[in-house]
Structures are given as structure tokens and as C-alpha cells.
Design an enzyme around this catalytic site. Sequence first.
Site, PDB file in Angstrom:
ATOM      1  N   CYS A 189       0.849  -1.122   0.027  1.00  0.00           N
ATOM      2  CA  CYS A 189      -0.005   0.121  -0.020  1.00  0.00           C
ATOM      3  C   CYS A 189       0.796   1.166   0.288  1.00  0.00           C
ATOM      4  CB  CYS A 189      -1.031  -0.156   1.086  1.00  0.00           C
ATOM      5  SG  CYS A 189      -0.233  -0.083   2.693  1.00  0.00           S
ATOM      6  N   HIS A 240      -2.060   1.341   6.906  1.00  0.00           N
ATOM      7  CA  HIS A 240      -2.456   1.054   5.576  1.00  0.00           C
ATOM      8  C   HIS A 240      -2.772   2.507   5.038  1.00  0.00           C
ATOM      9  CE1 HIS A 240      -4.037  -1.317   2.173  1.00  0.00           C
ATOM     10  NE2 HIS A 240      -5.215  -0.343   2.132  1.00  0.00           N
ATOM     11  N   HIS A 252      -5.920   1.930  -3.896  1.00  0.00           N
ATOM     12  CA  HIS A 252      -4.929   1.491  -3.014  1.00  0.00           C
ATOM     13  C   HIS A 252      -4.587   0.190  -3.353  1.00  0.00           C
ATOM     14  CE1 HIS A 252      -7.703  -1.198  -0.035  1.00  0.00           C
ATOM     15  NE2 HIS A 252      -8.448  -0.715  -1.339  1.00  0.00           N
TER      16      HIS A 252
END
Length: 292
Positions: A189, A240, A252
Site C-alpha cells: 500500500c 494502511h 490502494h
Amino acid sequence: MNRLLTAIVGLAVLAAIPAVSLADATHVVRKGDTLGKIARAHHVSVAKIRAANGLDGTRLSAGTKLVLPGVKAKPKQSKARSGKGRPRAVRATPPAEEPPPGAQLSLVDPQGTTPPAEAPMLPTEAELIELARTVKAGDAASPTVAVAPGAPEARNADESIKDRLLRVARRMLAVPYRFGGTTLWGLDCSGFVQKTFAFLNFDLPRSAREQFREGAKVAKADLSPGDLVFFRTYAKYPSHVGIYLGDNRFVHASSRERKVTVDSLDTPYYVKRYVGAKRLLFEEDGSLPEAQ
């Protein structure tokens, strides 16, 4: 009679060999290990590890041997002989569980500039560089690099730096997810975010935790395309990150989907884990703001 018993025992041993070779792998807990860290390193869920080992909580003691369900046990290390004839263990270099501090993403893979041939729809480095380029009035209709089918819409000379950022991010859809990955062969990510901004010549930190310290805070109600959205997944800190697209959607690199994808901020999983957003780009000068 003795021969019959010997034959039966021999068959039993042979039948047991496949079961041993397919046994689940194990992991000996070391200082600093967490269930989340172990699960990511071996590509198995925390829930499965807890169920297989009868764990009620998340605390681990150093020296504990954990069974890793669904992970094949690796064969014992082979031995080679040194020049003096004495046995010497041959050890394979273990894969890094996390990228080293301060590691930067290369714009190309060390073995080439394109993704594997079996993924022809993935972008090339040259294409992404072209997509990030500022369009001049005379060449908006004729880019120098051909864009693959399914690429973003045509470009125009009036687009902003946010438009270019989102165009690059969308073109990276379906790039494979790989924890610690640094190229188009696979990205995690924060690597996806860092790489996307790198095509526009912005240097961001490597991890989601570090990226959360950059830019200006933005309320969820004031989100704008190009803002970074952060979540707590496997840790207490932001672990994240994605890029906001608008309409409550963000792009993402998803470990669940195993690729770069688009999800909604309204999804219960992300609603529960959302921790904040940061704005890195401002239209006035297209620069990164000071961290807050």
C-alpha cells in the site's frame, strides 16, 4: 511370519512419508514478533494461526513454537563440504519481512523495465512517466507513448497536478500486491502511494506510518481527490494508506484483493479502521505542504 511383519512395517513407513512432507510449517517466536507480523511474513491469516494453536489472546512468548496452517514445511537445510572435507551448513537468505528503514522505490525492476509478459495489460514505466508529464497545448492530442487499452481518458493542457496524479494511480489498477514490493512486479500500500507520487517528482517516505506524518490534516467531510486516507489494520499506528478519488472512493494496493484496486470508504471494514487523511498537493503551487 517375520517377513510378512517386516513388509507391513515397510509399507506403513512409505505411506507416512507424504504426510510428513506436506506437514504444516512452524515458526519459533522471537523477541519483537507479533501475530500480525508472523501472518504477513507467511501469507496466512491471524485467525488461522490462533485457531491452529489454541491462542485466546495476541500475546506471544519468545521460544514458543507456532503451527502455521496451510503453509508447507520447508525441507531441512542441506549440507555441503568445505575444502577441508568438514561438513558446512548451507543457509538460504531469509526473505525480508519489512523493507529496511529509509528504503526507496526504484522506478524500474532491476531485471527489466516492464512487468512479466503474462500480464500484458499492466502499465509500463515509460507509459506511467508519459501519463505524469505536464501536457503542453500543442501536444495534448498526440502523446509520444501509446497508451494501452483501458487507460484513463484523453489528456488536456488545462489539467492540474491532481489530475495527473489520479491518472497515474488509475492506470496502476491491477498491478499485483506484494508486501515490501518496490516495482510494477508487485507493490504494497505505501509502496503504491510512494511510487505514484514519485512519477510526479515528489519524494515521500516509505511506510504508511511515516507518510501519515506528512502534509496537512484534512477532515473526512473535506476530502478532495489526491488526498491520502489512512487506516489502522494490523497495528495501533496507521498501517494502511490509499489515494482518495472522490465520491467516497479510494485507490490502494489491497492485500485482500492481492492487487491495486478501488474501494469505498463506506465499506464497514474501512469505516471501522479509518484514522484520518492528509493533503499533500495544493493547486496554488502544486507543492507539498509542511507536515502537521
